[in-house]
Design a protein around this motif. Structure first.
Motif, short mmCIF file in Angstrom:
data_model
loop_
_atom_site.label_atom_id
_atom_site.label_comp_id
_atom_site.label_asym_id
_atom_site.label_seq_id
_atom_site.Cartn_x
_atom_site.Cartn_y
_atom_site.Cartn_z
N MET A 102 -11.33 -3.13 0.17
CA MET A 102 -10.31 -2.46 -0.56
C MET A 102 -10.98 -2.08 -2.01
N ASP A 103 -10.85 -0.97 -2.33
CA ASP A 103 -11.51 -0.31 -3.67
C ASP A 103 -10.93 -0.99 -4.75
N HIS A 104 -12.03 -1.40 -5.71
CA HIS A 104 -11.61 -2.12 -6.95
C HIS A 104 -12.98 -1.93 -7.65
N THR A 137 -4.19 2.99 2.02
CA THR A 137 -4.97 2.03 1.01
C THR A 137 -6.34 2.50 0.78
N MET A 139 -9.80 2.63 0.01
CA MET A 139 -10.83 1.82 0.53
C MET A 139 -12.33 2.12 -0.22
#
Length: 179
Positions: A102-104, A137, A139
Motif C-alpha cells: 500500500m502506498d505510503h 486502494t 498501491m
C-alpha cells in the motif's frame, strides 16, 4: 589496435509531446553517434530521458555543440557529461528485487537503506503507483536490480530482507536476475 569507446551521458527533461524521442535520437544519429543505453519515460506531464551516447571524441563534441539548439527547439532542459566505459562488476551477482505495498512515504528510502547498510549497490530502479483492482486502494510497486557481492551468503541475505520487508508490511521478492 582496439578502439577505446567514449561516451556522453545526456539528461533531458521537458513538457511531453509527440516526436521528442524522434527529434532527439535523429540529432544524435546525424552527428555520427549512437544511443547505447537509455531510459525514457513520462512523469506527470514531463518527458524525462537519460541517454548513454557512444561515439568518437570528435562526434561527441558535435553532439555537445548541438545540444543548446536542441534544447531551445524541443523546449527541454538538457545536461550532459562525458564518461568512460562502466567498470565490470567483478564479484557482483545481479539480483532482481520486486516490492509491492500500500502506498505510503518512505518505501524507497527504507529499501535503499537496507541495501546501503550491506554495501549492496542499486544498479537500476523503477517505481510506480496504481489503484488496486476492486478497492481502488493506492498501491506502490518497485522493481530494482542490485549487485550483490559474491561473498555474500544469499540465503541469509534473503531471510534478512524478507524479515525486514515483513516488518514494514511490504510484499517482496529477491531472486537472481533473469537474462
Amino acid at each position: 589496435m582496439a578502439t577505446h569507446k567514449t561516451y556522453l551521458v545526456i539528461s533531458a527533461v521537458g513538457a511531453d509531446h509527440p516526436g521528442l524521442v524522434n527529434d532527439l535520437s535523429r540529432s544524435i544519429l546525424e552527428h555520427g553517434c549512437n544511443i547505447e543505453d537509455s531510459r525514457m519515460t513520462v512523469l506527470g506531464g514531463e518527458f524525462a530521458a537519460i541517454l548513454l551516447v557512444e561515439g568518437k571524441w570528435n562526434t561527441l563534441a558535435k553532439v555537445e555543440n548541438a545540444l543548446p539548439e536542441l534544447q531551445r527547439s524541443l523546449d527541454l532542459t538538457i545536461v550532459c557529461k562525458r564518461t568512460g566505459a562502466r567498470a565490470q562488476g567483478e564479484g557482483k551477482l545481479p539480483y532482481a528485487v520486486d516490492v509491492i505495498a500500500m502506498d505510503h512515504p518512505g518505501i524507497v528510502n527504507n529499501l535503499a537503506g537496507f541495501f546501503a547498510e550491506r554495501r549492496i549497490n542499486i544498479e537500476d530502479m523503477a517505481t510506480t503507483t496504481y489503484a488496486a483492482a476492486h478497492t481502488g486502494t493506492p498501491m506502490f510497486a518497485v522493481h530494482m536490480t542490485v549487485g550483490i557481492p559474491s561473498d555474500t551468503h544469499i540465503a541469509t541475505l534473503r531471510e534478512e530482507f524478507m524479515d525486514y520487508c515483513d516488518g514494514l508490511n511490504l510484499d517482496a521478492v529477491l531472486e537472481p536476475q533473469k537474462a
